[in-house]
Design a protein around this motif. Structure first.
Motif, PDB file in Angstrom:
ATOM      1  N   VAL A 248     -28.478  88.030 -41.346  1.00 59.39           N
ATOM      2  CA  VAL A 248     -29.400  87.225 -40.531  1.00 59.39           C
ATOM      3  C   VAL A 248     -29.589  85.847 -41.161  1.00 59.39           C
ATOM      4  N   PHE A 249     -29.775  85.826 -42.472  1.00 58.83           N
ATOM      5  CA  PHE A 249     -29.964  84.541 -43.163  1.00 58.83           C
ATOM      6  C   PHE A 249     -28.738  83.647 -43.002  1.00 58.83           C
TER       7      PHE A 249
ATOM      8  N   ASN B 130     -26.550  95.169 -45.393  1.00 60.52           N
ATOM      9  CA  ASN B 130     -26.708  93.749 -45.708  1.00 60.52           C
ATOM     10  C   ASN B 130     -27.262  92.978 -44.504  1.00 60.52           C
ATOM     11  N   GLN B 131     -28.118  93.636 -43.756  1.00 61.86           N
ATOM     12  CA  GLN B 131     -28.619  93.055 -42.511  1.00 61.86           C
ATOM     13  C   GLN B 131     -29.408  91.778 -42.757  1.00 61.86           C
ATOM     14  N   SER B 132     -30.261  91.784 -43.765  1.00 65.21           N
ATOM     15  CA  SER B 132     -31.069  90.591 -44.042  1.00 65.21           C
ATOM     16  C   SER B 132     -30.190  89.409 -44.444  1.00 65.21           C
TER      17      SER B 132
END
Length: 832
Positions: free
Chosen positions: A271-272, A266-268
């Motif tokens: 970041v968001f 769930n990296q994106s």
């Protein structure tokens, strides 16, 4: 594109060459070749012309180039191979853990394996979608290639000397290109099939593991209330040796892998959310900076907010982190535990200096106990050696809760009222945990202890969550107070707080309920049961419905009603800065806004619930029947409200009189309107009465009002002097010059000569103050000039005073003499 040039050259040669017999014979051979190849076909195919064959060859060449381009884009195996081996490894760990008969898995860890398997399935499904998409592309290329191969142009015999040599070359090259494309397609299909079969095996493995986990979960749920260890007074039927460090580090290692893998997947999203978090944080920092640098009473403003000014960063953490479990999909227990640790640390720092020292020390002890419980909740296996230290923790937790209750009783204003209810609930949960521990229900005891402790800490965090949101709203309002005419300067923050606080408290309760069910490992069961209950079709007479549809309908209507009321509230606040201009105000049009929002909400509720307008028509038909029998008055008031909104005989803020009652219009509702009387009371008047009765609106067209005074003077006064005095007193700046004020001699009354004073004031709200000023000035001037203001006088004649006076009293002096003599006689003094 070289084939395109070849076909153009052939076309040029055909039309420019001389028409001799041999070429004509070649053309005839070209047109009849399909029949010669397959003479047994009964269906005669249309014979294409040479020009058509050339055009087809060109189209097929372009189409083959597109196919080759599609085949050149190979499957992205890097991303697939990055996740699939780890997924296979983790699924192997899950299977190994389920098949391990030497240890007993806790229900919490079973749920953790279930969540882990869901995340693995989600990742494999992403890879499966990519492979499926690639497979569909290859199937499409295969069909297109087969369609090209089935064309008549590939049935020509290129060795026939009657066919043009250039045309023979073009067909040969086209066939070679088809063969190369077919070879490339075959390679890609084999390559894709390998990953497809691997993913298929992975999905089968995951499905089998899911079934095994469901079986283990049902077993654990059934065994939750059963005895799983001996009583304290019995011989131990479990291994009492406890290697806390080994259990801790083993669990830490596993949870670290799960946590890091989940964050990476769930990296994106992380970041968001980080970007949103810091943007919100800098916005709050800017609010504090503006208040400190631009506000005259900045210290007073910041002192009203307890938490945000002291630590804006931790305040934003308390706002954001409770929402993360709803944003992330299937978060594991390790991820939730880290979030809870951060929240508790942030709450502890924020409470430092805000709570009394004794209460803060109690919270520190509770936070330490919370840490121990959450670490124990991460253990993979059921370890019965935790029995006695969990029992001690439960007793210690009850002791801390009792201290909070005593503090609340001595200081009822420090903590909110719901804290007492929450603490008593915590004591009850820990008491049940102790009983379950004593009676050999260790799994249930640990579950209750962990759930009660985590839920209490989360409740405190959510309480600060609501308070900090209120503080941020308050600070933003203060930043907007730049001048008196600004919208925010008219906002009553306490009124807004009462409205918004209920909404955020409702959100906090829903979040806490989610946490509580998850802490008890009942969230999935609750959601499944609720889903079945809400989605099961039910029938009533000839209609079918679901409770889910009904719930959605009422939920959307409820939300729309909240929006309508709040929009109307803020619109009425906006009207306050246009109080002097009636035309610029929304006034009773706010009712139309409310009706519009409610109507849109009703239509959305009908559409979202899927009830159908035919069923709504039945309900409206029944409603019309009810109107015919007994709801005429209500409908009359509803329709009257709409008429008031369109005709606008009254507006919010108008001063009116109706039915002998007067006051200021505070609200024009759908059924009734609210009038605030001048004594502070609020009068609820049905809208029908406002239209049916005589209505006086003092501010319908403007705010001006005429003031009338009747002043009486004695008959011996100088009338010209009185007129001059009255005229001088109404020459104030607040009194309008057009129409001009006037003084008239009104009448000769019984005891006075009455003068009539008339003047106009610009603002209706000020006429009482101006009248007061004028009358005080008149009284003072009359006194200075010796003008008498008469008052009624009457002569009193007493004919008889029964039981006291036995003779007629001719005057007041004789009565006083008589009373004086009677008094002296009673006291032994001299008498006449």
């Amino acid at each position: 594109m070289k084939f395109y040039g070849i076909f153009v050259t052939i076309l040029f040669l055909v039309f420019s060459a001389p028409a001799n017999y041999s070429e004509a014979q070649g053309l005839d051979t070209l047109l009849k070749v399909s029949d010669e190849i397959n003479p047994q076909e009964e269906i005669k195919e249309e014979k294409p012309s040479l020009e058509g064959s050339i055009r087809k060859g060109q189209e097929y060449t372009i189409q083959l180039n597109r196919m080759n381009f599609t085949l050149s884009k190979e499957l992205d195996t890097l991303e697939i191979m990055e996740g699939i081996p780890l997924a296979e490894l983790l699924s192997g760990v899950v299977r190994e853990r389920l098949n391990d008969g030497n240890s007993k898995i806790s229900i919490r860890y079973i749920n953790e394996l279930d969540i882990l398997l869901r995340n693995i399935r989600a990742q494999v499904e992403i890879a499966e979608k990519k492979v499926t998409l690639r497979t569909e592309e290859l199937v499409l290329v295969r069909d297109q290639l087969q369609e090209i191969k089935d064309d008549q142009i590939f049935r020509l015999d290129v060795r026939d000397p009657s066919i043009l040599r250039e045309y023979q070359t073009a067909i040969s090259q086209l066939r070679e290109q088809v063969e190369k494309t077919e070879e490339l397609l075959s390679e890609q299909r084999v390559f894709t099939a390998y990953y497809q079969s691997r993913i298929s095996r992975m999905m089968i493995n995951i499905s089998e593991l899911s079934e095994e986990i469901d079986i283990e979960k049902r077993k654990a749920e059934k065994a939750l209330l059963s005895k799983d260890m001996s009583y304290p007074w019995e011989a131990k039927n479990y291994d009492s040796s406890l290697n806390l460090s080994g259990v801790f580090f083993d669990s830490l290692k596993l949870n670290e892998v799960i946590f890091s893998r989940y964050v990476k997947n769930n990296q994106s999203l992380c970041v968001f959310l980080s970007v949103v978090f810091f943007l919100f944080y800098f916005w709050v920092r800017n609010i504090l900076k503006v208040i400190k640098s631009q506000k005259e009473f900045s210290k007073i403003i910041l002192d009203r907010a307890r938490y945000v000014p002291s630590n804006a960063f931790l305040s934003v953490i308390v706002i954001f982190l409770p929402l993360f479990p709803f944003i992330f999909s299937n978060p594991p227990i390790s991820f939730l535990t880290v979030l809870n640790w951060i929240i508790v640390v942030a709450v502890t720092v924020l409470l430092y200096g805000k709570f009394p020292k004794s209460l803060f020390r109690t919270w520190l002890a509770f936070a330490f106990m919370f840490l121990i419980y959450t670490v124990s909740n991460l253990y993979r296996d059921i370890n019965y050696s935790e029995r006695y230290y969990l029992l001690v923790l439960s007793v210690f937790g009850i002791y801390l809760a009792i201290r909070i209750v005593k503090f609340q009783n001595k200081n009822p204003d420090v903590l909110p009222t719901f804290i007492e209810v929450l603490v008593k609930f915590y004591i009850a949960m820990q008491g049940l945990s102790i009983l379950a521990n004593i009676f050999g229900r260790f799994t249930l005891s640990k579950l209750l202890g962990v759930a009660s402790t985590m839920s209490f800490a989360q409740a405190v965090g959510l309480y600060l969550f609501v308070l900090i949101i209120m503080e941020v709203i308050y600070l933003q309002i203060e930043v907007g107070r730049k001048k008196e005419t600004d919208f925010t300067s008219y906002i009553d923050f306490h009124g807004i707080q009462k409205r918004i606080k209920k909404i955020f408290y409702g959100i906090a309760v829903l979040i806490w309920t989610y946490y509580f069910l998850d802490n008890l490992s009942l969230l999935d069961i609750f959601l499944d049961k609720s889903r079945v209950f809400l989605t099961s079709e039910r029938s009533l007479i000839n209609s079918s419905f679901t409770f889910g549809n009904i719930l959605i309908f009422f939920l959307v209507v409820y939300v729309s009603s909240i929006l309508a009321n709040n929009i109307a509230y803020f619109a009425s606040i906006k009207d306050q800065q246009k109080g002097e201009s009636r035309d610029k105000r929304l006034g009773s049009s706010i009712l139309l806004i409310r009706l519009g929002v409610l109507s849109v909400g009703f239509l959305l509720a009908v559409g979202a619930s899927g009830i159908g307008f035919d069923k709504i028509a039945i309900i409206l038909g029944a409603l019309s029947l009810g109107i015919g029998f007994g709801l005429q008055t209500i409908v009359n008031n509803l329709v009257s409200g709409v008429i008031l909104a369109f005709e606008k005989p009254i507006q919010i803020g108008d001063a009116i009189e109706v039915g002998g009652r007067s006051g200021t219009v505070k609200d024009v509702g759908i059924r009734s309107s609210k009038i605030q009387a001048y004594d502070g009371s609020e009068i609820i008047i049905p809208n029908g009465d406002l239209l049916s009765q005589h209505l006086i609106n003092w501010t319908l067209s403007d705010q001006k009002r005429r003031v009338e005074l009747i002043i009486g003077v004695s008959y011996g006064s100088d009338m010209d002097l009185v007129s001059d005095i009255l005229t001088k007193q109404i020459e104030l700046e607040e009194i309008m010059k057009n129409p001009p004020p006037k003084v008239f001699l009104q009448s000769f009354a019984d005891s006075a000569v009455e003068f009539r004073v008339l003047f106009w004031v610009e603002n209706f709200d000020l006429w009482i103050d101006i009248r007061n000023t004028v009358m005080r000035g008149i009284f003072k001037s009359f006194k200075e000039n010796g003008i008498e203001i008469p008052f009624p006088q009457r002569d009193l004649h007493l004919k008889e005073f029964p039981n006291v006076l036995h003779e007629k009293v001719k005057s007041i002096e004789e009565l006083e003499e008589f009373e004086k003599g009677k008094t002296n006689k009673g006291t032994g003094g001299p008498t006449e």
